[in-house]
Design a protein around this motif. Structure first.
Motif, PDB file in Angstrom:
ATOM      1  N   ASP A   7      11.854  -0.710  -3.875  1.00  0.00           N
ATOM      2  CA  ASP A   7      12.607   0.777  -4.077  1.00  0.00           C
ATOM      3  C   ASP A   7      14.053   0.688  -4.308  1.00  0.00           C
ATOM      4  OD1 ASP A   7       9.817   1.759  -5.567  1.00  0.00           O
ATOM      5  OD2 ASP A   7       9.288   1.734  -3.413  1.00  0.00           O
ATOM      6  N   GLU A   8      14.161   0.908  -3.082  1.00  0.00           N
ATOM      7  CA  GLU A   8      15.627   0.891  -2.975  1.00  0.00           C
ATOM      8  C   GLU A   8      15.813   0.344  -2.027  1.00  0.00           C
ATOM      9  OE1 GLU A   8      17.963   4.765  -1.604  1.00  0.00           O
ATOM     10  OE2 GLU A   8      15.531   4.917  -1.841  1.00  0.00           O
ATOM     11  N   VAL A   9      17.471  -0.981  -1.728  1.00  0.00           N
ATOM     12  CA  VAL A   9      18.005  -1.256  -0.473  1.00  0.00           C
ATOM     13  C   VAL A   9      19.380  -0.760  -0.038  1.00  0.00           C
ATOM     14  CG1 VAL A   9      18.882  -3.535  -0.280  1.00  0.00           C
ATOM     15  CG2 VAL A   9      16.849  -3.880  -1.769  1.00  0.00           C
ATOM     16  N   VAL A  10      19.238  -0.609   0.449  1.00  0.00           N
ATOM     17  CA  VAL A  10      20.589  -0.087   1.390  1.00  0.00           C
ATOM     18  C   VAL A  10      21.626  -0.307   2.793  1.00  0.00           C
ATOM     19  CG1 VAL A  10      20.104   2.907   0.322  1.00  0.00           C
ATOM     20  CG2 VAL A  10      19.500   1.591   2.587  1.00  0.00           C
ATOM     21  N   GLU A  11      22.576  -0.467   2.864  1.00  0.00           N
ATOM     22  CA  GLU A  11      22.704  -1.072   3.645  1.00  0.00           C
ATOM     23  C   GLU A  11      22.164  -0.361   5.392  1.00  0.00           C
ATOM     24  OE1 GLU A  11      25.524  -3.135   4.037  1.00  0.00           O
ATOM     25  OE2 GLU A  11      24.945  -3.634   2.009  1.00  0.00           O
ATOM     26  N   PRO A  12      22.430  -1.456   6.356  1.00  0.00           N
ATOM     27  CA  PRO A  12      21.304  -1.400   7.151  1.00  0.00           C
ATOM     28  C   PRO A  12      21.914   0.197   7.941  1.00  0.00           C
ATOM     29  CG  PRO A  12      21.855  -3.424   7.659  1.00  0.00           C
ATOM     30  CD  PRO A  12      22.816  -2.856   6.434  1.00  0.00           C
ATOM     31  N   GLN A  13      23.107   0.312   8.731  1.00  0.00           N
ATOM     32  CA  GLN A  13      23.763   1.901   8.663  1.00  0.00           C
ATOM     33  C   GLN A  13      23.101   2.999   8.087  1.00  0.00           C
ATOM     34  OE1 GLN A  13      25.673  -0.639   7.826  1.00  0.00           O
ATOM     35  NE2 GLN A  13      27.011   0.081   6.437  1.00  0.00           N
ATOM     36  N   GLU A  14      22.805   2.823   6.822  1.00  0.00           N
ATOM     37  CA  GLU A  14      22.576   3.705   5.771  1.00  0.00           C
ATOM     38  C   GLU A  14      21.205   4.117   5.488  1.00  0.00           C
ATOM     39  OE1 GLU A  14      23.886   2.679   2.098  1.00  0.00           O
ATOM     40  OE2 GLU A  14      26.198   3.108   2.685  1.00  0.00           O
ATOM     41  N   MET A  15      20.176   3.904   6.683  1.00  0.00           N
ATOM     42  CA  MET A  15      18.529   3.471   6.664  1.00  0.00           C
ATOM     43  C   MET A  15      17.836   5.044   6.834  1.00  0.00           C
ATOM     44  SD  MET A  15      16.853   0.934   5.491  1.00  0.00           S
ATOM     45  CE  MET A  15      15.244   0.578   6.494  1.00  0.00           C
ATOM     46  N   ALA A  39       0.743  -1.448   0.254  1.00  0.00           N
ATOM     47  CA  ALA A  39      -0.279   0.089   0.286  1.00  0.00           C
ATOM     48  C   ALA A  39       0.974   1.273   0.158  1.00  0.00           C
ATOM     49  CB  ALA A  39      -0.873  -0.369   0.888  1.00  0.00           C
ATOM     50  N   PHE A  40       2.014   1.202   0.292  1.00  0.00           N
ATOM     51  CA  PHE A  40       2.933   1.834   0.414  1.00  0.00           C
ATOM     52  C   PHE A  40       3.357   2.793  -1.142  1.00  0.00           C
ATOM     53  CE2 PHE A  40       2.980   1.035   4.457  1.00  0.00           C
ATOM     54  CZ  PHE A  40       3.577   2.269   5.324  1.00  0.00           C
ATOM     55  N   ASP A  41       4.241   3.847  -0.985  1.00  0.00           N
ATOM     56  CA  ASP A  41       4.059   4.580  -2.574  1.00  0.00           C
ATOM     57  C   ASP A  41       6.102   4.272  -2.725  1.00  0.00           C
ATOM     58  OD1 ASP A  41       1.795   6.076  -3.272  1.00  0.00           O
ATOM     59  OD2 ASP A  41       2.157   6.814  -1.180  1.00  0.00           O
ATOM     60  N   HIS A  42       6.551   4.312  -1.552  1.00  0.00           N
ATOM     61  CA  HIS A  42       8.093   3.762  -1.788  1.00  0.00           C
ATOM     62  C   HIS A  42       8.477   2.810  -0.303  1.00  0.00           C
ATOM     63  CE1 HIS A  42      12.350   4.936  -3.087  1.00  0.00           C
ATOM     64  NE2 HIS A  42      12.544   4.274  -2.066  1.00  0.00           N
ATOM     65  N   VAL A  43       8.739   2.188  -1.047  1.00  0.00           N
ATOM     66  CA  VAL A  43       9.639   1.334  -0.076  1.00  0.00           C
ATOM     67  C   VAL A  43      11.499   0.712  -0.176  1.00  0.00           C
ATOM     68  CG1 VAL A  43       9.072  -1.355   0.888  1.00  0.00           C
ATOM     69  CG2 VAL A  43       6.915  -0.774   0.201  1.00  0.00           C
ATOM     70  N   LEU A  44      12.078   0.924   1.159  1.00  0.00           N
ATOM     71  CA  LEU A  44      13.394   1.213   0.952  1.00  0.00           C
ATOM     72  C   LEU A  44      13.663   0.365   2.451  1.00  0.00           C
ATOM     73  CD1 LEU A  44      14.659   1.980   3.632  1.00  0.00           C
ATOM     74  CD2 LEU A  44      13.507   4.820   2.661  1.00  0.00           C
ATOM     75  N   SER A  45      15.313  -0.968   2.213  1.00  0.00           N
ATOM     76  CA  SER A  45      14.688  -1.751   2.825  1.00  0.00           C
ATOM     77  C   SER A  45      16.481  -1.966   3.547  1.00  0.00           C
ATOM     78  CB  SER A  45      14.236  -3.300   2.323  1.00  0.00           C
ATOM     79  OG  SER A  45      14.912  -4.633   2.723  1.00  0.00           O
ATOM     80  N   ALA A  46      16.423  -2.423   4.622  1.00  0.00           N
ATOM     81  CA  ALA A  46      18.031  -2.869   4.835  1.00  0.00           C
ATOM     82  C   ALA A  46      18.140  -3.659   3.916  1.00  0.00           C
ATOM     83  CB  ALA A  46      18.587  -2.780   6.393  1.00  0.00           C
ATOM     84  N   SER A  47      19.857  -4.439   3.325  1.00  0.00           N
ATOM     85  CA  SER A  47      20.299  -4.623   2.730  1.00  0.00           C
ATOM     86  C   SER A  47      19.823  -6.380   3.376  1.00  0.00           C
ATOM     87  CB  SER A  47      21.485  -4.579   2.476  1.00  0.00           C
ATOM     88  OG  SER A  47      22.580  -4.604   3.556  1.00  0.00           O
ATOM     89  N   ASP A  48      19.637  -6.886   4.842  1.00  0.00           N
ATOM     90  CA  ASP A  48      20.148  -7.998   4.818  1.00  0.00           C
ATOM     91  C   ASP A  48      18.449  -8.557   5.819  1.00  0.00           C
ATOM     92  OD1 ASP A  48      19.229  -5.991   6.895  1.00  0.00           O
ATOM     93  OD2 ASP A  48      20.962  -6.502   8.775  1.00  0.00           O
TER      94      ASP A  48
END
Length: 432
Positions: A352-360, A291-300
Protein backbone atom coordinates in the motif's frame (compact mmCIF):
# COMPACT_ATOMS: atom_id res chain seq x y z
CA UNK A 1 -23.74 -43.38 14.68
CA UNK A 2 -21.94 -46.69 14.33
CA UNK A 3 -18.98 -46.55 11.99
CA UNK A 4 -16.06 -48.93 11.51
CA UNK A 5 -13.07 -49.03 9.24
CA UNK A 6 -13.70 -51.26 6.23
CA UNK A 7 -12.06 -54.72 6.52
CA UNK A 8 -10.27 -54.25 3.20
CA UNK A 9 -8.65 -51.07 4.53
CA UNK A 10 -7.55 -52.86 7.68
CA UNK A 11 -6.15 -55.72 5.60
CA UNK A 12 -4.20 -53.39 3.31
CA UNK A 13 -2.70 -51.50 6.26
CA UNK A 14 -1.81 -54.76 8.04
CA UNK A 15 -0.08 -55.98 4.87
CA UNK A 16 1.91 -52.76 4.68
CA UNK A 17 2.94 -52.99 8.35
CA UNK A 18 4.13 -56.59 7.89
CA UNK A 19 6.15 -55.59 4.84
CA UNK A 20 7.80 -52.64 6.58
CA UNK A 21 8.74 -54.87 9.52
CA UNK A 22 10.86 -57.03 7.20
CA UNK A 23 12.75 -54.15 5.56
CA UNK A 24 15.57 -51.84 6.64
CA UNK A 25 14.95 -48.20 7.53
CA UNK A 26 13.64 -46.08 4.62
CA UNK A 27 16.99 -44.50 3.80
CA UNK A 28 18.73 -47.88 3.54
CA UNK A 29 16.31 -49.63 1.17
CA UNK A 30 17.29 -50.92 -2.24
CA UNK A 31 15.49 -49.51 -5.30
CA UNK A 32 13.37 -52.65 -5.73
CA UNK A 33 12.38 -52.53 -2.05
CA UNK A 34 11.43 -48.89 -2.39
CA UNK A 35 9.26 -49.69 -5.41
CA UNK A 36 7.50 -52.53 -3.57
CA UNK A 37 6.78 -50.33 -0.56
CA UNK A 38 5.47 -47.52 -2.78
CA UNK A 39 3.06 -49.89 -4.54
CA UNK A 40 1.70 -51.28 -1.25
CA UNK A 41 1.37 -47.78 0.23
CA UNK A 42 -0.50 -46.58 -2.86
CA UNK A 43 -2.96 -49.47 -2.59
CA UNK A 44 -3.63 -48.76 1.09
CA UNK A 45 -4.00 -45.03 0.47
CA UNK A 46 -6.47 -45.58 -2.35
CA UNK A 47 -8.67 -47.63 -0.02
CA UNK A 48 -8.35 -45.05 2.76
CA UNK A 49 -9.49 -42.29 0.42
CA UNK A 50 -12.51 -44.30 -0.74
CA UNK A 51 -13.52 -45.03 2.84
CA UNK A 52 -13.16 -41.40 3.88
CA UNK A 53 -15.09 -40.12 0.88
CA UNK A 54 -17.99 -42.34 1.95
CA UNK A 55 -17.85 -41.97 5.75
CA UNK A 56 -16.01 -38.81 6.75
CA UNK A 57 -18.93 -37.09 8.49
CA UNK A 58 -19.66 -40.18 10.56
CA UNK A 59 -15.96 -40.54 11.41
CA UNK A 60 -15.66 -36.88 12.42
CA UNK A 61 -18.82 -37.00 14.52
CA UNK A 62 -17.48 -40.07 16.32
CA UNK A 63 -14.20 -38.31 17.08
CA UNK A 64 -15.86 -35.10 18.27
CA UNK A 65 -18.94 -36.57 19.96
CA UNK A 66 -21.30 -35.15 17.38
CA UNK A 67 -19.23 -31.95 16.98
CA UNK A 68 -19.54 -31.11 20.68
CA UNK A 69 -15.77 -31.48 21.25
CA UNK A 70 -13.25 -29.15 19.66
CA UNK A 71 -10.11 -30.95 18.48
CA UNK A 72 -7.36 -29.07 16.67
CA UNK A 73 -5.60 -30.75 13.75
CA UNK A 74 -2.89 -32.39 15.88
CA UNK A 75 -5.42 -33.64 18.42
CA UNK A 76 -7.77 -34.80 15.67
CA UNK A 77 -5.27 -37.06 13.92
CA UNK A 78 -4.16 -38.46 17.28
CA UNK A 79 -7.77 -39.26 18.19
CA UNK A 80 -8.38 -40.86 14.79
CA UNK A 81 -5.36 -43.13 15.25
CA UNK A 82 -6.80 -44.43 18.53
CA UNK A 83 -10.46 -44.67 17.52
CA UNK A 84 -9.91 -46.04 13.99
CA UNK A 85 -6.69 -48.11 13.96
CA UNK A 86 -5.25 -48.13 10.45
CA UNK A 87 -7.05 -45.00 9.26
CA UNK A 88 -4.08 -42.76 10.08
CA UNK A 89 -0.62 -43.61 11.41
CA UNK A 90 -0.18 -44.24 15.11
CA UNK A 91 1.47 -41.76 17.46
CA UNK A 92 4.45 -44.10 17.65
CA UNK A 93 4.83 -44.24 13.88
CA UNK A 94 4.65 -40.46 13.60
CA UNK A 95 7.17 -40.02 16.43
CA UNK A 96 9.59 -42.45 14.80
CA UNK A 97 9.34 -40.53 11.53
CA UNK A 98 9.80 -37.21 13.29
CA UNK A 99 13.14 -38.36 14.61
CA UNK A 100 14.52 -38.94 11.11
CA UNK A 101 15.87 -36.55 8.47
CA UNK A 102 13.31 -35.75 5.79
CA UNK A 103 15.02 -38.02 3.25
CA UNK A 104 14.81 -41.02 5.60
CA UNK A 105 11.17 -40.76 6.65
CA UNK A 106 8.44 -43.28 5.92
CA UNK A 107 6.05 -40.50 4.84
CA UNK A 108 3.27 -41.09 7.35
CA UNK A 109 2.24 -37.44 7.09
CA UNK A 110 0.83 -38.21 3.64
CA UNK A 111 -1.72 -40.44 5.36
CA UNK A 112 -2.56 -37.63 7.75
CA UNK A 113 -2.98 -35.39 4.71
CA UNK A 114 -5.45 -37.85 3.18
CA UNK A 115 -7.50 -37.78 6.37
CA UNK A 116 -7.45 -34.00 6.80
CA UNK A 117 -8.30 -33.49 3.14
CA UNK A 118 -11.48 -35.45 3.73
CA UNK A 119 -12.31 -33.57 6.92
CA UNK A 120 -11.81 -30.13 5.39
CA UNK A 121 -13.60 -31.18 2.22
CA UNK A 122 -16.79 -31.83 4.18
CA UNK A 123 -19.02 -28.76 4.63
CA UNK A 124 -20.06 -29.98 8.08
CA UNK A 125 -16.83 -31.43 9.46
CA UNK A 126 -14.57 -28.92 7.71
CA UNK A 127 -16.48 -25.90 8.95
CA UNK A 128 -16.39 -27.25 12.50
CA UNK A 129 -12.62 -27.79 12.27
CA UNK A 130 -12.06 -24.26 10.92
CA UNK A 131 -14.09 -22.84 13.81
CA UNK A 132 -12.09 -24.95 16.26
CA UNK A 133 -8.81 -23.66 14.87
CA UNK A 134 -10.00 -20.07 15.44
CA UNK A 135 -10.21 -20.68 19.19
CA UNK A 136 -7.42 -19.24 21.38
CA UNK A 137 -4.73 -21.75 22.26
CA UNK A 138 -4.35 -23.03 25.84
CA UNK A 139 -0.92 -21.41 25.97
CA UNK A 140 -2.37 -18.01 25.08
CA UNK A 141 -5.12 -18.31 27.68
CA UNK A 142 -2.53 -19.24 30.29
CA UNK A 143 -0.40 -16.19 29.45
CA UNK A 144 -3.28 -13.75 29.02
CA UNK A 145 -3.58 -12.49 32.63
CA UNK A 146 0.10 -11.63 32.78
CA UNK A 147 0.03 -9.87 29.42
CA UNK A 148 -3.07 -7.85 30.34
CA UNK A 149 -1.23 -6.71 33.44
CA UNK A 150 2.17 -5.86 31.93
CA UNK A 151 1.48 -5.29 28.23
CA UNK A 152 4.68 -7.18 27.33
CA UNK A 153 5.48 -10.78 26.41
CA UNK A 154 8.82 -12.17 25.31
CA UNK A 155 8.82 -15.51 23.48
CA UNK A 156 11.73 -17.22 21.76
CA UNK A 157 10.55 -16.03 18.33
CA UNK A 158 8.34 -12.97 18.79
CA UNK A 159 8.20 -10.02 21.14
CA UNK A 160 4.73 -8.61 21.89
CA UNK A 161 4.28 -5.14 23.34
CA UNK A 162 1.17 -3.01 23.74
CA UNK A 163 1.72 0.72 23.24
CA UNK A 164 -1.13 3.24 23.22
CA UNK A 165 -3.72 0.70 22.09
CA UNK A 166 -1.48 -0.90 19.45
CA UNK A 167 -0.04 -4.41 19.67
CA UNK A 168 3.48 -4.45 18.23
CA UNK A 169 4.56 -7.95 17.22
CA UNK A 170 8.29 -8.10 16.45
CA UNK A 171 9.70 -11.29 14.94
CA UNK A 172 13.09 -11.77 16.60
CA UNK A 173 14.69 -14.95 15.24
CA UNK A 174 17.80 -12.98 14.46
CA UNK A 175 19.93 -16.11 13.98
CA UNK A 176 17.96 -17.29 10.94
CA UNK A 177 16.41 -14.15 9.43
CA UNK A 178 13.01 -14.95 10.96
CA UNK A 179 12.81 -18.23 9.05
CA UNK A 180 9.78 -20.11 10.33
CA UNK A 181 9.65 -23.48 12.06
CA UNK A 182 7.26 -25.20 14.48
CA UNK A 183 8.47 -23.05 17.39
CA UNK A 184 7.90 -19.78 15.55
CA UNK A 185 4.41 -20.84 14.47
CA UNK A 186 3.56 -21.64 18.09
CA UNK A 187 4.89 -18.28 19.25
CA UNK A 188 3.14 -16.39 16.46
CA UNK A 189 -0.23 -17.95 17.18
CA UNK A 190 0.21 -17.20 20.88
CA UNK A 191 0.93 -13.50 20.38
CA UNK A 192 -1.79 -13.08 17.72
CA UNK A 193 -4.25 -14.63 20.18
CA UNK A 194 -3.16 -12.26 22.94
CA UNK A 195 -3.40 -9.20 20.71
CA UNK A 196 -6.92 -10.19 19.67
CA UNK A 197 -8.02 -11.05 23.22
CA UNK A 198 -6.69 -7.84 24.80
CA UNK A 199 -9.57 -5.32 24.90
CA UNK A 200 -7.06 -2.45 25.07
CA UNK A 201 -5.61 -3.33 21.66
CA UNK A 202 -7.26 -1.67 18.66
CA UNK A 203 -4.70 -2.37 15.90
CA UNK A 204 -1.93 -4.93 15.45
CA UNK A 205 1.44 -4.32 13.76
CA UNK A 206 3.85 -7.03 12.59
CA UNK A 207 7.48 -6.21 11.81
CA UNK A 208 10.81 -7.99 11.73
CA UNK A 209 13.46 -7.22 14.31
CA UNK A 210 17.14 -6.34 13.98
CA UNK A 211 19.33 -9.21 12.81
CA UNK A 212 22.71 -10.57 13.93
CA UNK A 213 23.11 -12.71 10.78
CA UNK A 214 26.49 -11.78 9.23
CA UNK A 215 25.02 -10.56 5.93
CA UNK A 216 22.28 -8.47 7.55
CA UNK A 217 23.81 -7.50 10.87
CA UNK A 218 22.16 -4.41 12.34
CA UNK A 219 19.32 -4.39 9.78
CA UNK A 220 15.68 -5.21 10.27
CA UNK A 221 14.42 -8.18 8.24
CA UNK A 222 10.77 -9.14 7.86
CA UNK A 223 10.97 -12.87 7.09
CA UNK A 224 12.95 -15.41 5.09
CA UNK A 225 10.05 -17.89 4.95
CA UNK A 226 10.24 -21.56 5.87
CA UNK A 227 13.37 -22.76 7.63
CA UNK A 228 14.86 -25.11 5.05
CA UNK A 229 17.47 -26.42 7.47
CA UNK A 230 14.66 -27.55 9.78
CA UNK A 231 12.84 -29.09 6.82
CA UNK A 232 15.94 -31.07 5.85
CA UNK A 233 16.28 -32.29 9.44
CA UNK A 234 12.68 -33.50 9.46
CA UNK A 235 11.54 -30.86 11.93
CA UNK A 236 8.81 -29.23 9.82
CA UNK A 237 5.53 -31.03 10.42
CA UNK A 238 2.32 -31.08 8.39
CA UNK A 239 -0.08 -30.66 11.30
CA UNK A 240 2.08 -28.72 13.76
CA UNK A 241 3.54 -26.27 11.25
CA UNK A 242 2.05 -26.19 7.76
CA UNK A 243 -1.62 -26.61 8.62
CA UNK A 244 -1.47 -24.96 12.01
CA UNK A 245 0.11 -21.91 10.38
CA UNK A 246 -2.63 -21.52 7.75
CA UNK A 247 -5.63 -22.58 9.82
CA UNK A 248 -4.32 -21.00 13.02
CA UNK A 249 -2.67 -17.63 13.29
CA UNK A 250 -2.90 -16.53 9.63
CA UNK A 251 -6.60 -17.39 9.47
CA UNK A 252 -7.05 -15.53 12.76
CA UNK A 253 -5.47 -12.46 11.18
CA UNK A 254 -8.21 -12.63 8.54
CA UNK A 255 -11.25 -13.83 10.51
CA UNK A 256 -10.41 -12.93 14.09
CA UNK A 257 -10.56 -15.20 17.12
CA UNK A 258 -13.57 -17.17 18.34
CA UNK A 259 -14.09 -16.18 21.93
CA UNK A 260 -16.82 -16.38 24.53
CA UNK A 261 -16.26 -12.65 24.94
CA UNK A 262 -17.10 -11.91 21.31
CA UNK A 263 -20.01 -9.50 20.80
CA UNK A 264 -23.48 -10.97 20.32
CA UNK A 265 -23.52 -9.84 16.67
CA UNK A 266 -20.27 -11.59 15.69
CA UNK A 267 -18.77 -15.02 16.47
CA UNK A 268 -15.24 -13.60 16.44
CA UNK A 269 -13.19 -10.73 17.81
CA UNK A 270 -11.47 -9.01 14.86
CA UNK A 271 -8.92 -6.23 14.60
CA UNK A 272 -7.14 -4.52 11.71
CA UNK A 273 -3.52 -5.42 11.01
CA UNK A 274 -0.52 -3.58 9.59
CA UNK A 275 2.58 -5.30 8.17
CA UNK A 276 5.85 -3.38 7.89
CA UNK A 277 8.42 -4.93 5.54
CA UNK A 278 12.12 -4.23 5.95
CA UNK A 279 14.76 -5.73 3.60
CA UNK A 280 12.67 -8.63 2.26
CA UNK A 281 9.62 -10.84 2.70
CA UNK A 282 10.41 -14.20 1.14
CA UNK A 283 8.18 -17.27 0.86
CA UNK A 284 6.04 -17.48 3.97
CA UNK A 285 6.88 -13.86 4.72
CA UNK A 286 5.31 -12.77 1.44
CA UNK A 287 2.36 -15.08 2.07
CA UNK A 288 1.69 -13.29 5.34
CA UNK A 289 1.27 -9.92 3.65
CA UNK A 290 -1.80 -11.18 1.77
CA UNK A 291 -3.71 -11.42 5.07
CA UNK A 292 -3.02 -7.85 6.22
CA UNK A 293 -5.18 -4.76 5.90
CA UNK A 294 -2.30 -2.40 5.24
CA UNK A 295 1.18 -3.28 3.99
CA UNK A 296 3.98 -0.75 3.99
CA UNK A 297 7.53 -1.35 2.86
CA UNK A 298 10.94 0.24 2.90
CA UNK A 299 11.97 1.37 -0.58
CA UNK A 300 14.94 -1.03 -0.66
CA UNK A 301 12.88 -4.15 0.16
CA UNK A 302 11.60 -6.91 -2.10
CA UNK A 303 9.05 -9.75 -2.05
CA UNK A 304 9.30 -13.23 -3.51
CA UNK A 305 7.57 -16.62 -3.42
CA UNK A 306 10.20 -19.12 -4.59
CA UNK A 307 7.80 -22.06 -4.37
CA UNK A 308 8.77 -23.65 -7.67
CA UNK A 309 12.46 -23.47 -6.78
CA UNK A 310 11.86 -25.11 -3.40
CA UNK A 311 9.25 -27.55 -4.68
CA UNK A 312 6.53 -26.91 -2.09
CA UNK A 313 3.15 -25.17 -2.18
CA UNK A 314 3.35 -21.61 -0.77
CA UNK A 315 0.58 -21.93 1.79
CA UNK A 316 -2.60 -20.09 0.85
CA UNK A 317 -0.73 -17.76 -1.52
CA UNK A 318 -2.11 -19.62 -4.55
CA UNK A 319 -5.57 -18.87 -3.15
CA UNK A 320 -4.99 -15.20 -2.29
CA UNK A 321 -2.28 -13.81 -4.55
CA UNK A 322 -4.26 -13.66 -7.81
CA UNK A 323 -6.89 -11.55 -6.08
CA UNK A 324 -4.23 -8.88 -5.56
CA UNK A 325 -2.16 -9.17 -8.72
CA UNK A 326 -4.32 -10.87 -11.34
CA UNK A 327 -3.64 -14.34 -12.76
CA UNK A 328 -0.69 -13.57 -15.02
CA UNK A 329 1.44 -11.87 -12.38
CA UNK A 330 0.58 -14.48 -9.76
CA UNK A 331 1.84 -17.21 -12.10
CA UNK A 332 5.05 -15.28 -12.74
CA UNK A 333 5.66 -14.96 -9.01
CA UNK A 334 4.73 -18.50 -7.95
CA UNK A 335 5.63 -20.62 -10.96
CA UNK A 336 8.64 -18.67 -12.23
CA UNK A 337 10.01 -17.14 -9.04
CA UNK A 338 9.66 -13.51 -10.09
CA UNK A 339 10.99 -11.11 -7.46
CA UNK A 340 8.97 -7.92 -6.86
CA UNK A 341 10.94 -4.87 -5.72
CA UNK A 342 9.07 -2.34 -3.62
CA UNK A 343 9.80 0.47 -6.07
CA UNK A 344 8.52 -1.22 -9.24
CA UNK A 345 4.96 -0.50 -10.46
CA UNK A 346 3.60 -4.01 -9.84
CA UNK A 347 4.58 -3.76 -6.20
CA UNK A 348 1.62 -1.44 -5.65
CA UNK A 349 -0.61 -4.46 -6.17
CA UNK A 350 0.85 -5.97 -3.00
CA UNK A 351 2.13 -2.97 -1.03
CA UNK A 352 0.00 0.00 0.00
CA UNK A 353 2.80 2.40 0.86
CA UNK A 354 6.53 2.61 0.11
CA UNK A 355 8.76 4.89 2.17
CA UNK A 356 12.46 5.43 2.72
CA UNK A 357 13.91 3.06 5.35
CA UNK A 358 14.46 5.85 7.87
CA UNK A 359 10.78 6.84 7.60
CA UNK A 360 9.32 3.42 8.47
CA UNK A 361 8.53 4.19 12.12
CA UNK A 362 6.52 7.29 11.23
CA UNK A 363 4.74 5.44 8.43
CA UNK A 364 3.70 2.70 10.86
CA UNK A 365 2.24 5.30 13.21
CA UNK A 366 0.26 6.93 10.38
CA UNK A 367 -1.12 3.57 9.23
CA UNK A 368 -2.22 2.69 12.76
CA UNK A 369 -4.02 6.01 13.09
CA UNK A 370 -5.88 5.47 9.80
CA UNK A 371 -7.06 2.01 10.90
CA UNK A 372 -8.21 3.05 14.38
CA UNK A 373 -11.68 4.28 13.42
CA UNK A 374 -14.77 2.46 14.73
CA UNK A 375 -16.03 1.60 11.24
CA UNK A 376 -12.82 -0.19 10.19
CA UNK A 377 -13.61 -3.56 11.78
CA UNK A 378 -17.12 -4.02 10.34
CA UNK A 379 -15.93 -2.92 6.93
CA UNK A 380 -12.91 -5.25 6.92
CA UNK A 381 -15.25 -8.04 7.95
CA UNK A 382 -17.48 -7.38 4.93
CA UNK A 383 -14.47 -7.08 2.62
CA UNK A 384 -13.08 -10.41 3.80
CA UNK A 385 -16.49 -12.03 3.47
CA UNK A 386 -16.70 -10.90 -0.14
CA UNK A 387 -13.06 -11.56 -1.09
CA UNK A 388 -12.46 -14.77 0.83
CA UNK A 389 -15.66 -16.74 1.54
CA UNK A 390 -15.17 -19.35 4.25
CA UNK A 391 -16.35 -22.19 2.01
CA UNK A 392 -13.82 -21.26 -0.68
CA UNK A 393 -10.98 -21.13 1.86
CA UNK A 394 -12.07 -24.49 3.31
CA UNK A 395 -12.14 -26.09 -0.13
CA UNK A 396 -8.64 -24.78 -0.91
CA UNK A 397 -7.21 -25.95 2.40
CA UNK A 398 -8.67 -29.43 1.90
CA UNK A 399 -6.61 -29.93 -1.24
CA UNK A 400 -3.63 -28.15 0.28
CA UNK A 401 -3.54 -30.64 3.17
CA UNK A 402 -2.81 -33.49 0.77
CA UNK A 403 -0.81 -31.73 -1.93
CA UNK A 404 1.58 -30.17 0.56
CA UNK A 405 2.02 -33.51 2.33
CA UNK A 406 2.95 -35.10 -0.99
CA UNK A 407 5.37 -32.29 -1.78
CA UNK A 408 7.18 -32.70 1.54
CA UNK A 409 8.30 -36.13 0.33
CA UNK A 410 8.99 -35.25 -3.29
CA UNK A 411 12.48 -36.28 -4.41
CA UNK A 412 13.12 -32.78 -5.76
CA UNK A 413 12.25 -31.16 -2.42
CA UNK A 414 14.44 -33.54 -0.44
CA UNK A 415 17.35 -32.95 -2.82
CA UNK A 416 17.00 -29.16 -2.70
CA UNK A 417 16.72 -28.81 1.08
CA UNK A 418 19.66 -31.18 1.40
CA UNK A 419 21.78 -28.80 -0.63
CA UNK A 420 20.71 -25.87 1.55
CA UNK A 421 21.73 -27.81 4.66
CA UNK A 422 25.11 -28.73 3.15
CA UNK A 423 25.76 -25.06 2.43
CA UNK A 424 25.04 -24.28 6.07
CA UNK A 425 22.09 -21.97 5.42
CA UNK A 426 18.96 -22.12 7.52
CA UNK A 427 17.20 -20.03 4.89
CA UNK A 428 18.89 -17.22 3.05
CA UNK A 429 17.31 -15.15 0.29
CA UNK A 430 17.37 -16.60 -3.18
CA UNK A 431 20.76 -15.93 -4.69
CA UNK A 432 22.25 -14.81 -1.38
Amino acid sequence: MSVALWPEVQAAVAHLDRLLATLPEPGARLPEQQAEVAAVKDAARTLRMRFLEARIDAVYDRLTDGRTRELRTVELVEAAAVEFPGLVPTAEQVAADRGRPQADKEGYEIDQGIFLRAVLGSPEAGTHLLDTMLRPTPRALRLLPGFLRTGVLETASVRLERKDGTAHLTMCRDDCLNAEDDRQVDDMETVVDLALLDPQVKVGVLRGGTMTHPRYRGRRVFSAGINLKSLHAGDISLTGFLLRRELGYIHKLVRGIRSDDAPWHSPTVEKPWVAAVDTFAIGGGAQLLLAFDHVLSASDAYLSLPAAREGIVPGAANFRLGRHTGPRTSRQIILQGRRIWATEPDARLLIDEVVEPQEMDAAVDRAVERLSGPAVVPNRRMLNLAEEPVHAFRHYMAEFALQQALRLYGEDVISKVGRFAEEGRSRCPAGA
